[in-house]
Design an enzyme around this catalytic site. Structure first.
Site, PDB file in Angstrom:
ATOM      1  N   LYS A   1       0.450  14.485   8.671  1.00 16.28           N
ATOM      2  CA  LYS A   1      -0.759  15.159   8.180  1.00 16.28           C
ATOM      3  C   LYS A   1      -1.942  14.870   9.110  1.00 16.28           C
ATOM      4  O   LYS A   1      -2.718  15.771   9.439  1.00 16.28           O
ATOM      5  CB  LYS A   1      -1.058  14.667   6.768  1.00 16.28           C
ATOM      6  CG  LYS A   1      -2.506  14.744   6.372  1.00 16.28           C
ATOM      7  CD  LYS A   1      -2.768  14.128   5.038  1.00 16.28           C
ATOM      8  CE  LYS A   1      -3.387  12.747   5.046  1.00 16.28           C
ATOM      9  NZ  LYS A   1      -4.792  12.648   5.384  1.00 16.28           N
ATOM     10  N   ASN A   2      -2.069  13.621   9.559  1.00 12.34           N
ATOM     11  CA  ASN A   2      -3.235  13.265  10.367  1.00 12.34           C
ATOM     12  C   ASN A   2      -3.179  13.800  11.796  1.00 12.34           C
ATOM     13  O   ASN A   2      -4.165  13.721  12.523  1.00 12.34           O
ATOM     14  CB  ASN A   2      -3.449  11.743  10.374  1.00 12.34           C
ATOM     15  CG  ASN A   2      -4.050  11.264   9.062  1.00 12.34           C
ATOM     16  OD1 ASN A   2      -4.384  12.073   8.189  1.00 12.34           O
ATOM     17  ND2 ASN A   2      -4.177   9.960   8.907  1.00 12.34           N
TER      18      ASN A   2
ATOM     19  N   CYS B   1     -11.167  10.015   0.631  1.00 18.10           N
ATOM     20  CA  CYS B   1     -10.822   8.769  -0.055  1.00 18.10           C
ATOM     21  C   CYS B   1     -12.079   7.916  -0.245  1.00 18.10           C
ATOM     22  O   CYS B   1     -12.918   7.832   0.642  1.00 18.10           O
ATOM     23  CB  CYS B   1      -9.828   7.967   0.774  1.00 18.10           C
ATOM     24  SG  CYS B   1      -8.186   8.656   0.781  1.00 18.10           S
TER      25      CYS B   1
ATOM     26  N   ARG C   1     -17.699   5.135   5.218  1.00 20.91           N
ATOM     27  CA  ARG C   1     -17.136   6.168   6.066  1.00 20.91           C
ATOM     28  C   ARG C   1     -18.163   7.140   6.644  1.00 20.91           C
ATOM     29  O   ARG C   1     -18.142   8.334   6.356  1.00 20.91           O
ATOM     30  CB  ARG C   1     -16.040   6.927   5.312  1.00 20.91           C
ATOM     31  CG  ARG C   1     -15.018   6.001   4.693  1.00 20.91           C
ATOM     32  CD  ARG C   1     -13.770   6.689   4.279  1.00 20.91           C
ATOM     33  NE  ARG C   1     -12.921   6.983   5.420  1.00 20.91           N
ATOM     34  CZ  ARG C   1     -11.692   7.461   5.318  1.00 20.91           C
ATOM     35  NH1 ARG C   1     -11.186   7.717   4.135  1.00 20.91           N
ATOM     36  NH2 ARG C   1     -10.967   7.698   6.383  1.00 20.91           N
ATOM     37  N   PRO C   2     -19.059   6.633   7.462  1.00 21.29           N
ATOM     38  CA  PRO C   2     -20.067   7.504   8.065  1.00 21.29           C
ATOM     39  C   PRO C   2     -19.488   8.362   9.196  1.00 21.29           C
ATOM     40  O   PRO C   2     -18.354   8.135   9.616  1.00 21.29           O
ATOM     41  CB  PRO C   2     -21.069   6.503   8.637  1.00 21.29           C
ATOM     42  CG  PRO C   2     -20.264   5.288   8.933  1.00 21.29           C
ATOM     43  CD  PRO C   2     -19.171   5.243   7.906  1.00 21.29           C
ATOM     44  N   ILE C   3     -20.267   9.353   9.657  1.00 24.61           N
ATOM     45  CA  ILE C   3     -19.828  10.121  10.834  1.00 24.61           C
ATOM     46  C   ILE C   3     -20.901  10.093  11.927  1.00 24.61           C
ATOM     47  O   ILE C   3     -21.040  11.016  12.714  1.00 24.61           O
ATOM     48  CB  ILE C   3     -19.422  11.574  10.482  1.00 24.61           C
ATOM     49  CG1 ILE C   3     -20.563  12.329   9.813  1.00 24.61           C
ATOM     50  CG2 ILE C   3     -18.173  11.634   9.649  1.00 24.61           C
ATOM     51  CD1 ILE C   3     -20.318  13.847   9.803  1.00 24.61           C
ATOM     52  N   ASP C   4     -21.653   8.974  11.930  1.00 30.36           N
ATOM     53  CA  ASP C   4     -22.732   8.850  12.909  1.00 30.36           C
ATOM     54  C   ASP C   4     -22.237   8.927  14.352  1.00 30.36           C
ATOM     55  O   ASP C   4     -22.941   9.429  15.237  1.00 30.36           O
ATOM     56  CB  ASP C   4     -23.496   7.529  12.675  1.00 30.36           C
ATOM     57  CG  ASP C   4     -22.569   6.322  12.690  1.00 30.36           C
ATOM     58  OD1 ASP C   4     -21.550   6.342  11.960  1.00 30.36           O
ATOM     59  OD2 ASP C   4     -22.838   5.364  13.436  1.00 30.36           O
TER      60      ASP C   4
ATOM     61  N   ASP D   1      -3.727   2.205   7.142  1.00 33.40           N
ATOM     62  CA  ASP D   1      -3.054   3.126   6.221  1.00 33.40           C
ATOM     63  C   ASP D   1      -1.725   2.568   5.696  1.00 33.40           C
ATOM     64  O   ASP D   1      -1.077   3.215   4.873  1.00 33.40           O
ATOM     65  CB  ASP D   1      -2.813   4.482   6.905  1.00 33.40           C
ATOM     66  CG  ASP D   1      -4.078   5.324   6.960  1.00 33.40           C
ATOM     67  OD1 ASP D   1      -5.095   4.912   6.375  1.00 33.40           O
ATOM     68  OD2 ASP D   1      -4.051   6.394   7.599  1.00 33.40           O
TER      69      ASP D   1
ATOM     70  N   ILE E   1     -10.629  -2.619   9.086  1.00 28.69           N
ATOM     71  CA  ILE E   1     -11.106  -1.276   9.439  1.00 28.69           C
ATOM     72  C   ILE E   1     -12.092  -0.729   8.402  1.00 28.69           C
ATOM     73  O   ILE E   1     -13.150  -0.221   8.762  1.00 28.69           O
ATOM     74  CB  ILE E   1      -9.925  -0.292   9.615  1.00 28.69           C
ATOM     75  CG1 ILE E   1      -8.904  -0.860  10.617  1.00 28.69           C
ATOM     76  CG2 ILE E   1     -10.415   1.088  10.067  1.00 28.69           C
ATOM     77  CD1 ILE E   1      -9.393  -1.042  12.037  1.00 28.69           C
TER      78      ILE E   1
ATOM     79  N   ARG F   1      -2.227  14.563  -1.655  1.00 32.57           N
ATOM     80  CA  ARG F   1      -3.024  14.937  -0.473  1.00 32.57           C
ATOM     81  C   ARG F   1      -2.251  14.706   0.811  1.00 32.57           C
ATOM     82  O   ARG F   1      -2.470  15.410   1.799  1.00 32.57           O
ATOM     83  CB  ARG F   1      -4.311  14.084  -0.408  1.00 32.57           C
ATOM     84  CG  ARG F   1      -5.383  14.507  -1.388  1.00 32.57           C
ATOM     85  CD  ARG F   1      -6.663  13.748  -1.110  1.00 32.57           C
ATOM     86  NE  ARG F   1      -6.889  13.668   0.324  1.00 32.57           N
ATOM     87  CZ  ARG F   1      -7.434  12.640   0.959  1.00 32.57           C
ATOM     88  NH1 ARG F   1      -7.841  11.593   0.293  1.00 32.57           N
ATOM     89  NH2 ARG F   1      -7.592  12.665   2.258  1.00 32.57           N
TER      90      ARG F   1
END
Ligand code: UD1
Length: 426
Positions: free
Chosen positions: A22-23, A120, A125-128, A308, A330, A400
């Site tokens: 999936k990833n 999740c 979980r930023p996207i900076d 994971d 992580i 998912r």
């Protein structure tokens, strides 16, 4: 809301076939945005996140056909026109990987509006880092009403050193760089096989990329990319999850159609625990029957032990002899499975990023709640060895990312069904 009912006690015996990752499939689907031509992906797993990505791409004007040409796992995507380059909140709220369309959208159309991602609930979980990289490539980014808006006439190559290793950040910026003007040098990149898989597709589409799979990636931008056909890697996390299913139940399982070279740290850890492994070219046989030894684990970026797999490994640790210290490096807040495992009789305490598991406490069935994708898998693994019938609520988290999870387990002797089904009936 679907539930699983699992009756523990059966050793799992037989063969499980691994699906596509999936990833890998998610960024590869996003890469189709970069061309007007058709992109065909093989080995795409049929899981909820892929369906969400299909809806996301379609809402922008793309044609997406899952199960193309009667092949269940083949997907055709054609982004001839992207009339609405917006990733809407309604679609992306369940899937953080939606931030993966930011880079390709701005590279292709000069504008992208992307809702801030959900997904999740494991830490902030930023996207900076995605934003910082796009700004370095000349994009102007604003944030309003929960949306990011990025604009650029044409992105320009840049020298980008990631402050922190990020998988989707590396993928997102890689997709931006392939259509940028000039050369981009990325340092401190994620080395995950999913990044390499995406780069292989981009190269097949005409991109000029070197170094994917190492921490330094060089991209020479090109004006236009063309269509391509690409086969998605096997899912290493699904394979790892089933390896633990074999080990925890004292079974004998052949995990088929996987890529053992992507599983190095997981196989090494299981070996240290005393699990017997026979490693083939595309399969791993897992056997256990004797006592398993407690072995500490630290999650790290690839090739380290994957975050994971942390929850699933913790389920195994509850059944090993001794004390296991699990350190999650992580993500913050990725121990939500602990209290549910404890409700099943495990003895686990958490302090900050460290969980201490006292092994060999017998597990008992209980009603438990899935909190995220991998936590759900961990609870199923625990339920497979628990005494009695465990009921797992909120298995939509599991849907998912795992394809036909309960069917695959039933095929090797597990007693697991979705609420409403009858045991033994497929
Ligand atoms: C991907 C995987 C996920 C896996 C994770 C780590 C996909 C779709 N998801 O998630 O299954 O658990 O890698 O292997 O491939 N970070 C920042 N700023 C950013 C981006 C990340 O601080 O802009 C931090 C995160 O909060 C986290 C760390 O970096 O602490 C790693 O996150 P990242 O590698 O980005 O995870 P994802 O790519 O979201």
């Amino acid at each position: 809301m679907d539930k699983f009912v699992v009756r523990g006690g059966n050793p799992l015996l037989g063969t499980i076939k691994i699906s596509g990752a999936k990833n890998s499939a998610l960024p590869c689907m996003a890469a189709a945005i970069l061309t007007e031509d058709e992109v065909i992906l093989e080995n795409v797993p049929q899981v909820r996140d892929i369906e969400t990505e299909r809806r996301l791409l379609e809402s922008m004007g793309a044609e997406v056909e899952l199960g193309y040409g009667r092949a269940q796992h083949r997907t055709r995507i054609k982004c001839a026109v992207l009339s609405d380059p917006v990733a809407k909140y309604e679609i992306v709220k369940t899937m953080r990987a939606s931030s993966l369309v930011l880079g390709p959208l701005i590279a292709r159309t000069g504008i992208a509006r992307v809702a801030m991602p959900g997904g999740c609930a494991i830490g902030g979980r930023p996207i900076d880092l995605h934003i910082k990289g796009l700004e370095a490539m000349g994009a102007t980014i604003t944030q309003e009403h929960g949306y990011l808006e990025a604009r650029a006439d044409r992105l320009k190559g840049a020298h980008i050193v990631f402050d922190k290793i990020t998988v989707t950040g590396t993928e997102d910026l890689l997709m931006a760089a392939v259509l940028a003007e000039g050369e981009t040098l990325f340092e401190n990149c994620a080395r995950e096989p999913e990044v390499t898989d995406l780069a292989a597709l981009l190269i097949a589409m005409g991109a000029n990329i070197t170094g994917a799979g190492t921490s330094t990636i060089r991209v020479v931008g090109t004006q236009k990319l063309h269509g391509a056909r690409h086969r998605i890697n096997p899912d290493r996390i699904e394979a790892g999850t089933f390896l633990i299913a074999g080990a925890i139940t004292g079974g004998d399982l052949n995990i088929d159609g996987c890529n053992p070279s992507h599983l190095g740290s997981v196989l090494a850890k299981l070996d240290q625990c005393g699990v017997r492994l026979d490693i083939g070219d595309e399969s791993v046989r897992v056997r256990s029957g004797g006592e398993l030894r407690a072995t500490d684990v630290l999650t790290e970026e690839y090739p380290g032990f994957p975050t994971d797999m942390q929850a699933q490994y913790m389920a195994l640790a509850t059944q090993t002899d001794g004390i296991t210290v699990v350190t999650e490096n992580i993500f913050e807040n990725r121990f939500m499975h602990v209290q549910e495992l404890n409700r099943m009789g495990a003895n686990i305490s958490v302090s900050g990023r460290t969980a201490t598991v006292r092994g060999r406490y017998p597990l008992q069935s209980a009603a438990v709640m899935c909190s995220d994708l991998r936590a759900s898998a961990s609870l199923v693994l625990a339920a497979l060895v628990a005494d009695g019938e465990t009921i797992l609520d909120r298995v939509y988290h599991l849907d998912r990312g795992y394809e036909r999870f309960e069917e695959k387990l039933r095929g090797v002797g597990a007693q697991i069904r979705r609420m409403g089904e009858v045991f033994g009936k497929k």
